[in-house]
Design a protein around this motif. Structure first.
Motif, short mmCIF file in Angstrom:
data_model
loop_
_atom_site.label_atom_id
_atom_site.label_comp_id
_atom_site.label_asym_id
_atom_site.label_seq_id
_atom_site.Cartn_x
_atom_site.Cartn_y
_atom_site.Cartn_z
N SER A 124 -7.69 6.14 8.04
CA SER A 124 -7.81 5.98 6.59
C SER A 124 -6.89 4.87 6.08
O SER A 124 -7.27 4.09 5.21
CB SER A 124 -7.48 7.30 5.88
OG SER A 124 -8.40 8.30 6.23
N VAL A 125 -5.69 4.80 6.64
CA VAL A 125 -4.75 3.73 6.24
C VAL A 125 -5.30 2.38 6.67
O VAL A 125 -5.28 1.41 5.89
CB VAL A 125 -3.35 3.97 6.85
CG1 VAL A 125 -2.43 2.81 6.53
CG2 VAL A 125 -2.76 5.28 6.32
N THR A 161 -1.58 -0.81 -4.72
CA THR A 161 -2.65 0.09 -4.30
C THR A 161 -2.08 1.41 -3.80
O THR A 161 -1.13 1.41 -3.01
CB THR A 161 -3.50 -0.55 -3.18
OG1 THR A 161 -4.01 -1.80 -3.63
CG2 THR A 161 -4.66 0.37 -2.79
N VAL A 176 1.32 5.20 0.19
CA VAL A 176 0.60 6.34 0.77
C VAL A 176 1.38 7.61 0.52
O VAL A 176 2.60 7.66 0.74
CB VAL A 176 0.39 6.15 2.29
CG1 VAL A 176 -0.44 7.29 2.86
CG2 VAL A 176 -0.27 4.80 2.58
N LEU A 215 -2.87 5.32 -2.05
CA LEU A 215 -3.79 6.07 -1.19
C LEU A 215 -3.30 7.50 -1.08
O LEU A 215 -2.19 7.73 -0.59
CB LEU A 215 -3.88 5.43 0.20
CG LEU A 215 -4.73 6.17 1.25
CD1 LEU A 215 -6.19 6.25 0.82
CD2 LEU A 215 -4.60 5.48 2.61
N GLY A 258 -9.88 -2.92 3.27
CA GLY A 258 -10.43 -3.08 1.94
C GLY A 258 -9.60 -3.96 1.04
O GLY A 258 -10.11 -4.55 0.08
N MET A 259 -8.31 -4.06 1.33
CA MET A 259 -7.42 -4.91 0.54
C MET A 259 -7.51 -6.36 0.97
O MET A 259 -6.93 -7.25 0.33
CB MET A 259 -5.97 -4.41 0.69
CG MET A 259 -5.73 -3.06 0.06
SD MET A 259 -4.12 -2.33 0.56
CE MET A 259 -2.96 -3.54 -0.08
N GLN A 314 -8.11 1.31 4.43
CA GLN A 314 -7.63 0.86 3.13
C GLN A 314 -7.08 -0.56 3.23
O GLN A 314 -7.31 -1.39 2.35
CB GLN A 314 -6.53 1.80 2.63
CG GLN A 314 -6.06 1.52 1.21
CD GLN A 314 -7.13 1.79 0.18
OE1 GLN A 314 -7.61 2.91 0.05
NE2 GLN A 314 -7.51 0.76 -0.57
N GLU A 317 -1.15 7.41 -6.95
CA GLU A 317 -2.01 6.43 -7.60
C GLU A 317 -1.38 5.92 -8.89
O GLU A 317 -1.41 4.72 -9.19
CB GLU A 317 -3.40 7.02 -7.85
CG GLU A 317 -4.18 7.26 -6.58
CD GLU A 317 -5.61 7.65 -6.84
OE1 GLU A 317 -5.89 8.19 -7.95
OE2 GLU A 317 -6.47 7.42 -5.96
N LEU A 339 0.86 -1.17 0.00
CA LEU A 339 0.00 0.00 0.00
C LEU A 339 0.90 1.22 0.00
O LEU A 339 1.66 1.44 0.94
CB LEU A 339 -0.90 0.01 1.24
CG LEU A 339 -1.73 1.28 1.46
CD1 LEU A 339 -2.66 1.53 0.28
CD2 LEU A 339 -2.52 1.19 2.77
#
Length: 271
Positions: A85-86, A71, A55, A73, A92-93, A89, A62, A53
């Motif tokens: 938020s992290v 991914t 960030v 963020l 969601g992964m 995410q 992105e 991820l």
């Protein structure tokens, strides 16, 4: 003479004989990952099999992540609720424990103390130090036990005095000490915490500085290797500290500076 049978391979198939990527099946978070050291680190971990991820507060993150099949963020880590938020995410992964956290996000733009104001100093401390501590605190329950890795990015300017970088230098010195402190707390859980201290690296942050002959004289000329670092060289050391090979390295702040701190040699001529 009796014929000897060929040795039996210890591999059951061609697939078994192939080495697995170093970070296969592992999950990593890399901050400040849109470009520079962060992007190079995310790429290195990704190429070694990690799910990453990326960030960053820059929209570019992105695009950087998509190019790796990972991914991205977009997030300012100094903003309230950034850690949530992290974590959202990561949920969601649909990944398991977090194996690797690389705290690389940071900003430059430091000044001499008389030229600084509270807002300027606060922003440097918020992004370069406070946000790192907060994110690590909030993500630490997700770190694999044992085997989790935290790698922070400090700076040689957090280890020596350097005029004009007081806000940045103080924050990066805080990162070095934070790494030592956290290593004592997370060590009993089987989690290592280390930091690298880069010297001058060819990134967007240093482009303008490198145009100055005085900067090159003071910061580049004394490097024994005679050049500045490339981001992938910093990423390689981060990857090592995040790997199983560094399983007994913790609480270290490792300069990755071409020998700058170790020697501070004066430029010389062979003529």
């Amino acid at each position: 003479m009796p014929r000897h049978s060929p040795p039996v391979s210890r591999f059951r198939s061609t697939e078994d004989a192939l080495p697995k990527p170093r970070f296969a099946g592992r999950t990593a978070v890399v901050t400040g990952a849109a470009r520079g050291i962060g992007a190079a680190t995310a790429l290195r971990l990704s190429q070694d099999g990690a799910r990453v991820l990326l960030v960053d507060q820059l929209d570019q993150v992105e695009e950087t992540a998509n190019a790796m099949g990972q991914t991205g963020l977009i997030l300012d880590l100094a903003e309230p609720g950034a850690s949530a938020s992290v974590l959202a995410q990561l949920d969601g992964m649909d990944v398991g424990p977090l194996d690797i956290l690389v705290n690389n996000a940071g900003i430059g733009g430091s000044r001499l103390l008389p030229d600084s104001d509270d807002a300027h100093l606060l922003r440097l401390i918020e992004v370069n130090l406070r946000a790192v501590i907060s994110l690590t605190r909030d993500l630490s329950p997700r770190l694999r036990r044992p085997g989790g890795r935290v790698v922070n990015v400090s700076s040689i300017f957090g280890m020596i005095g350097n005029a004009g970088t007081i806000g940045y230098g103080v924050a990066k010195a805080g990162i070095a000490q934070f790494s030592r402190q956290l290593a004592t707390e997370l060590g009993p859980k089987g989690i290592t915490v280390n930091a690298i201290a880069p010297g001058v690296v060819a990134t967007e942050m240093t482009q303008e500085h490198l145009k100055s002959s005085r900067y090159r004289q003071l910061q580049v000329a004394p490097i024994p290797l005679g050049r500045i670092s490339q981001p992938h060289e910093q990423a390689a050391v981060i990857a090592f500290l995040a790997s199983d090979e560094a399983s007994f390295v913790s609480g270290a702040v490792l300069p990755v500076d071409g020998g700058f701190l170790a020697t501070r040699h004066a430029p010389f001529s062979t003529e």
